[in-house]
Design an enzyme around this catalytic site. Sequence first.
Site, PDB file in Angstrom:
ATOM      1  CB  CYS A  44      -7.430   2.465 -16.449  1.00  7.71           C
ATOM      2  SG  CYS A  44      -8.397   1.113 -15.748  1.00  7.71           S
ATOM      3  CG  HIS A  91      -1.718  -1.239   1.330  1.00  5.05           C
ATOM      4  ND1 HIS A  91      -2.244  -1.690   2.487  1.00  5.05           N
ATOM      5  CD2 HIS A  91      -2.064  -2.133   0.381  1.00  5.05           C
ATOM      6  CE1 HIS A  91      -2.879  -2.826   2.270  1.00  5.05           C
ATOM      7  NE2 HIS A  91      -2.771  -3.109   0.997  1.00  5.05           N
TER       8      HIS A  91
HETATM    9  C1  PEP Z   1      -5.905  -3.192 -13.437  1.00  4.72           C
HETATM   10  O1  PEP Z   1      -6.120  -4.300 -12.948  1.00  4.72           O
HETATM   11  O2  PEP Z   1      -5.318  -3.021 -14.516  1.00  4.72           O
HETATM   12  C2  PEP Z   1      -6.357  -1.960 -12.742  1.00  4.72           C
HETATM   13  C3  PEP Z   1      -6.313  -0.792 -13.309  1.00  4.72           C
HETATM   14  O3  PEP Z   1      -6.783  -2.105 -11.469  1.00  4.72           O
HETATM   15  P1  PEP Z   1      -5.820  -2.330 -10.195  1.00  4.72           P
HETATM   16  O4  PEP Z   1      -4.398  -2.166 -10.644  1.00  4.72           O
HETATM   17  O5  PEP Z   1      -6.238  -1.322  -9.194  1.00  4.72           O
HETATM   18  O6  PEP Z   1      -6.174  -3.723  -9.818  1.00  4.72           O
END
Ligand code: PEP
Length: 754
Positions: free
Chosen positions: A679, A366
Amino acid sequence: MRGALGGPRLLLRRLREVMAEPVNAQARLDRIVIHIAANMVAEVCSVYVARSDGKLELYATEGLNREAVHLTTMTTGEGLVGLIAEKAEPLALADAQAHPAFSYRPETGEEIYQSFLGVPILRGGNMLGVLVVQNRARRTYSEEEVEALQTTAMLLAEMIASGELQSLAQPGQGFTLQKAMALCGAPLCEGVGLGHVVLHEPRIVVKQLVAEDPQAELRRLEQAIQAMREQIDQLIARGDRYGVGEHRDVLETVRMFANDRGWLRRLREALESGLTAEAAVERVQNDARAKLQRQTDPYLRERLHDLDDIANRLLRQLTGQGPAHGGALPPNSILVARNMGPAALLEYDRANLRGLVLEDGGPTSHVAIIARALGLPAIGEAPNITDLVETGDAIIVDGGSGEVHLRPPPDVEAAYGEKARLRARRQEQYHRLRDTPTVTRDGVEISLHMNAGLLIDCEHASEVGAKSIGLFRTELQFMVAPSFPRLSEQYALYRKVIEATEGRPVTFRTLDIGSDKVLPYMAKVEEENPALGWRAIRIGLDRPGLLRMQLRAMLRAGAGREMRIMFPMVATTCEFAQAKALAERELEFLRRHNYILPVSLDLGVMVEVPSLLWQLDEICAAADFLSVGSNDLTQYIFAADRDNKRVSSRFDTLSPPSLRALKAIVDAGDRHGKPVSLCGEMGGKPLEAIALAAIGYRHLSMTPSAIGPVRAAVLAVDVGAARDFLMPMIDRPDDCRSIRQELHAFAERSGVPL
Ligand code: PEP
Ligand code: MG
């Protein structure tokens, strides 16, 4: 058998007087060895100091040839002295010359001495030198004598660490503690930081080593142990956290050590040699550190952390010095810690913080997420770092490569200074381009959005020229909070985020917890495979109260604005339909209670579970938009844990299997007229961004610091040419290897900055 003359307490008292005398360092050291030799009824007493080149240099002697002082050196592992330095353990021999490691140094004239007792000079587990006594006659040194010499060595450790012996060092030959060092850890956040060490948990300084009243010291120690035990029992009984990251199992281990007979006996023995209670704790801890640090077994090294923890608690009881973390920092501070919770990092003054180095924290811890949110150069898994540094040491952090340079020599410092300047210049160029539309050479717009998770991130949106917040990770608020954020707290954050982004849309993602993202205040569910377990939308649908509260907070925060919400880890169209129904129900609730509603509500789905690849038409029909979570999608497609270095690097996102999957998603979105963005981390890398543009992606959301480099690459690329180059390789039937190298060569040929 001859015993020590006057015992260790008298010796310590004498040495304390010597320490107070106004003489130069060599004279003080010379007097110290005379007192030790006399007290221990030994003909010889010598001090060897570990130099920065790894050699042990004779710094003072009583009994050996004085001419050899500052001339005799040995390497670690050479002779008996070298052996003690290597093992960091005392060595007592009645017949030294019979020992296989004995090495004869004619200049010292030591062949006439039969018996040998040597102890390491330790501080914080670091080996600073060796203290030796020798006797002409054959003699067996008692346990008490070994103890006494170890206690005396503490005093010398303080002298070395305080810099008092500095004037005696030969040019270019400083001490171990001043040695330039380079180590390598795991890159957590890109960037270069130059500055000085600030220890998150400063070492507790034990000022008073020698006991005035040994009985009183014993009472102090016993009271402190009792108080510490009660404190731990209370914490366990309250079932609460003492500080960030301190959970019940840690406390249970500490309690076990606090009752460990061996540990308590060692403390009492150290006291009996004339130390104060706090010095005794430090002595015992130094020995434990020296031994355990040389262990490679992770279980044993973990025990070292437990022992450190208990010693620090005890030292805090005894000295009244508290954990001084958080708050103001001197200019150019690089924070060094064993580990740290995300909230603790946020408590520091950001204006003076230049970097972070952790002994434990991995890339998905975190605190690493927060460091990235702050754009703070950071490194995790830096071996042993907290023992290798002192507050104020010069340090360089290269968050891109994972390198840490301690006390860097001038050429390294100059090279990094240059690197930091170049980076700053590049940042300036990116900054100038921030309002330039991100259009490729052949006129295709690729919109760049920003990932965020904290309010402070949102300030970066205009700075880097992000079109919107393409992913707001709401779980960060939950992860840094001491308890579950109430509806009003969630609402307040979302409202502020919307206001801080000055009209840029924000795509809020509902709580994505579980797997590695644990909430300390929520009962942890033990699972064999947490990444495949109860997480994200699965928790939200099983505990609809939680999800509804969050949706209500979001919808209220979006009053009068366009609202975008997406759901993580959706595996089936039905799950999305259920989540959508909850959102509509909350909207209806707000309508009935006369709240101002958002002017529009778009509900999206994160595509990160491969099962959605076979429901693309259905999910496109149901959702208003799609956002590809390539971090999770990649780990599930290849069945390779995204946090496990061993397997995560085996598979490449720039290979036909993953590019085909990604293309299928964007193609489905195009067919249905539904916007698709990506993303995951992949979108923030220039080469990957080009590949994504080539297969049809027009929206990429990334960490703010990636927007500049990706914009520069997009502006320079001809996306049609990239597509023509890439597609045949993605479609090739016979070869599924990575196409990274080929694409890299293409980008270089085309003048795309990477
Ligand atoms: C992903 O899994 O690509 C994402 C954007 O979510 P996180 O990294 O928060 O799991
Ligand atoms: Mg994800």
